[in-house]
Design a protein around this motif. Sequence first.
Motif, PDB file in Angstrom:
ATOM      1  N   TYR A  80     -29.914 -51.329   8.576  1.00  0.00           N
ATOM      2  CA  TYR A  80     -31.368 -51.430   8.439  1.00  0.00           C
ATOM      3  C   TYR A  80     -31.873 -50.769   7.155  1.00  0.00           C
ATOM      4  O   TYR A  80     -32.913 -51.176   6.606  1.00  0.00           O
ATOM      5  CB  TYR A  80     -32.071 -50.819   9.654  1.00  0.00           C
ATOM      6  N   LEU A  81     -31.142 -49.781   6.640  1.00  0.00           N
ATOM      7  CA  LEU A  81     -31.563 -49.125   5.401  1.00  0.00           C
ATOM      8  C   LEU A  81     -31.352 -50.019   4.180  1.00  0.00           C
ATOM      9  O   LEU A  81     -31.989 -49.833   3.147  1.00  0.00           O
ATOM     10  CB  LEU A  81     -30.799 -47.814   5.211  1.00  0.00           C
ATOM     11  N   ARG A  82     -30.503 -51.011   4.302  1.00  0.00           N
ATOM     12  CA  ARG A  82     -30.224 -51.905   3.189  1.00  0.00           C
ATOM     13  C   ARG A  82     -31.425 -52.792   2.855  1.00  0.00           C
ATOM     14  O   ARG A  82     -31.533 -53.295   1.738  1.00  0.00           O
ATOM     15  CB  ARG A  82     -28.985 -52.759   3.493  1.00  0.00           C
ATOM     16  N   TRP A  83     -32.299 -52.981   3.838  1.00  0.00           N
ATOM     17  CA  TRP A  83     -33.550 -53.702   3.545  1.00  0.00           C
ATOM     18  C   TRP A  83     -34.767 -52.783   3.586  1.00  0.00           C
ATOM     19  O   TRP A  83     -35.760 -53.026   2.889  1.00  0.00           O
ATOM     20  CB  TRP A  83     -33.747 -54.870   4.516  1.00  0.00           C
ATOM     21  N   LEU A  84     -34.689 -51.687   4.346  1.00  0.00           N
ATOM     22  CA  LEU A  84     -35.837 -50.788   4.439  1.00  0.00           C
ATOM     23  C   LEU A  84     -36.069 -50.023   3.133  1.00  0.00           C
ATOM     24  O   LEU A  84     -37.217 -49.859   2.687  1.00  0.00           O
ATOM     25  CB  LEU A  84     -35.632 -49.798   5.590  1.00  0.00           C
ATOM     26  N   LEU A  85     -35.001 -49.556   2.502  1.00  0.00           N
ATOM     27  CA  LEU A  85     -35.154 -48.765   1.269  1.00  0.00           C
ATOM     28  C   LEU A  85     -35.786 -49.569   0.135  1.00  0.00           C
ATOM     29  O   LEU A  85     -36.754 -49.100  -0.484  1.00  0.00           O
ATOM     30  CB  LEU A  85     -33.793 -48.200   0.851  1.00  0.00           C
ATOM     31  N   PRO A  86     -35.305 -50.780  -0.181  1.00  0.00           N
ATOM     32  CA  PRO A  86     -35.991 -51.541  -1.230  1.00  0.00           C
ATOM     33  C   PRO A  86     -37.386 -51.994  -0.822  1.00  0.00           C
ATOM     34  O   PRO A  86     -38.236 -52.265  -1.689  1.00  0.00           O
ATOM     35  CB  PRO A  86     -35.060 -52.739  -1.474  1.00  0.00           C
ATOM     36  N   ALA A  87     -37.635 -52.076   0.477  1.00  0.00           N
ATOM     37  CA  ALA A  87     -38.968 -52.483   0.946  1.00  0.00           C
ATOM     38  C   ALA A  87     -39.984 -51.350   0.822  1.00  0.00           C
ATOM     39  O   ALA A  87     -41.193 -51.609   0.814  1.00  0.00           O
ATOM     40  CB  ALA A  87     -38.884 -52.945   2.398  1.00  0.00           C
ATOM     41  N   PHE A  88     -39.497 -50.115   0.701  1.00  0.00           N
ATOM     42  CA  PHE A  88     -40.388 -48.945   0.678  1.00  0.00           C
ATOM     43  C   PHE A  88     -41.430 -49.011  -0.443  1.00  0.00           C
ATOM     44  O   PHE A  88     -42.630 -48.883  -0.192  1.00  0.00           O
ATOM     45  CB  PHE A  88     -39.537 -47.674   0.590  1.00  0.00           C
ATOM     46  N   PRO A  89     -41.036 -49.212  -1.725  1.00  0.00           N
ATOM     47  CA  PRO A  89     -42.062 -49.294  -2.776  1.00  0.00           C
ATOM     48  C   PRO A  89     -42.949 -50.526  -2.641  1.00  0.00           C
ATOM     49  O   PRO A  89     -44.128 -50.491  -3.015  1.00  0.00           O
ATOM     50  CB  PRO A  89     -41.241 -49.335  -4.077  1.00  0.00           C
ATOM     51  N   VAL A  90     -42.403 -51.623  -2.098  1.00  0.00           N
ATOM     52  CA  VAL A  90     -43.211 -52.831  -1.898  1.00  0.00           C
ATOM     53  C   VAL A  90     -44.283 -52.561  -0.846  1.00  0.00           C
ATOM     54  O   VAL A  90     -45.460 -52.934  -1.012  1.00  0.00           O
ATOM     55  CB  VAL A  90     -42.318 -54.013  -1.468  1.00  0.00           C
TER      56      VAL A  90
END
Length: 505
Positions: A441-451
């Motif tokens: 889940y961190l593989r999509w959550l981390l890049p989604a954070f700034p978005v």
Amino acid sequence: MSADSFFSDSGLRRGRLGTAHLVFFTVAASAPLTVLGGGVTTMFAVSGNVGAALGYVLLAAVLAVFATGYAAMSRYVANAGAFYAYIANGLGRASGVAGSAVALAAYNAIQIGLYGLIGAILQEFFAAKAGLDLAWWVWALLAWALVGLLGILRIDLNATVLAVLLGLECVVVLIFDAVSFTHPAGDAVSYAGIDPSKLFTAGFGAVLAFTIACFTGFESGAIYSEEVKDPRRTVARATYIAVAFTGLFYAVSAWALTVLTGPDNAAQASADAGPGVIFGALDQYAGSVVADIANVLFITSVLAALLSFHNGVARYLFALGRERVLPRFLGATSTRSGAPLAGSLVQSALAVVVFLAFALSGRDPIIDLFTWLSGAAAVGVVLLMTLTSAAVVGFFHGRPGPESIWQRVLAPVLGTILLSTVLVVLLINFDALLDPDTATYLRWLLPAFPVLAGVIGLAWGFALKSSRPETYARIGRVAEDGLHEPGLHPSPEPAHDRRAHAGLR
């Protein structure tokens, strides 16, 4: 003693920084010795791409196209909010608030992540050299206190500290390069590391992902535009120098590593020893004293990056507080140093809460804290630059001026396309920046954070438009328009530039 003795609304101190100072801040943020010891070795280990050195040249060319429009717009927009002000004046005020949220998320992420890195390397260094085995977060706290102290002092003092640290670490990198080229594997310098046919093969996406992370910070010159002696030229000049220097410096050093180990062995040697490839070579060929000094400078390289990003975040908070986008107290500066005191203290408070939370939860300072947050920051910075490049097109549309069609249209449009492509490549290859055991889940959550931060910022921008129209009207404009805010003293400007500013959205 009253709070007024420390806090002031007089704004940032103008005229303290020149081109050289700005170069120190921008290059120090990317931390050359940290890039060589950590970024380059990890890039080879993960990607296995022999021609990875040219990735730095390729990305530098993309960033140079971006810098063309960015530099042209810097002649008109001098605001400590940097990209926030650029986006507000080119794409609209609500978009500017969205950009500020992305910037705060990205720069806070990389700054806080670096505390994990410096804590870990200080722990290892003092355990090995002095038998002093303290937890990583204790060392991170010491670094945090030093950065927090420097952050509230004069900006030119900060620049001097960065200049000394940056100069020393660059000398170490040059020594490593010299050692590599004079002691090549197989007794012959191999050019495979700079062969374009070797770059565009398997692992190319991972190479781009790592090179992007290594360049983070080069674009931060505009943050100091209110404090430079000549904002119409200094920011542009410093940005071009930073792009050219970092691109070539990192490319040569990455090539040097393949020469030292042999191109076919670079990936395995980097995977086995990590930074030890660099420091081991210095110890073997330059002597243990040079290797020990290099280890110390590896630490100060991270410290320099910490200080640079801390100053950047503090100035973003200052600009947003001054324009009432965030609480007004964030716009307070120190009466003694002129530093953005409130923003600096808030950034320090946020940093210590986050990295201590990681420590209390037993997370690894490098695999978790540093890797997670630096990866998210890379996505945020590329997104921010993409929006800024698009904003340059909007800013110059229908606006007369001396800029060429290349500066006002072609380069910004091309930059937007290229940066969008880089962003897509980064997102597709984001896994390369993380440990293989990282939760899915961190593989999509981390890049989604700034978005996600940008979406929240956009919503807040529209909320300000309907609920506080006077605040909304000031977004991105205070520094250059000289609105009648207490204590603001904008620099004088020619009449034709004042007419140009009157057209800002």
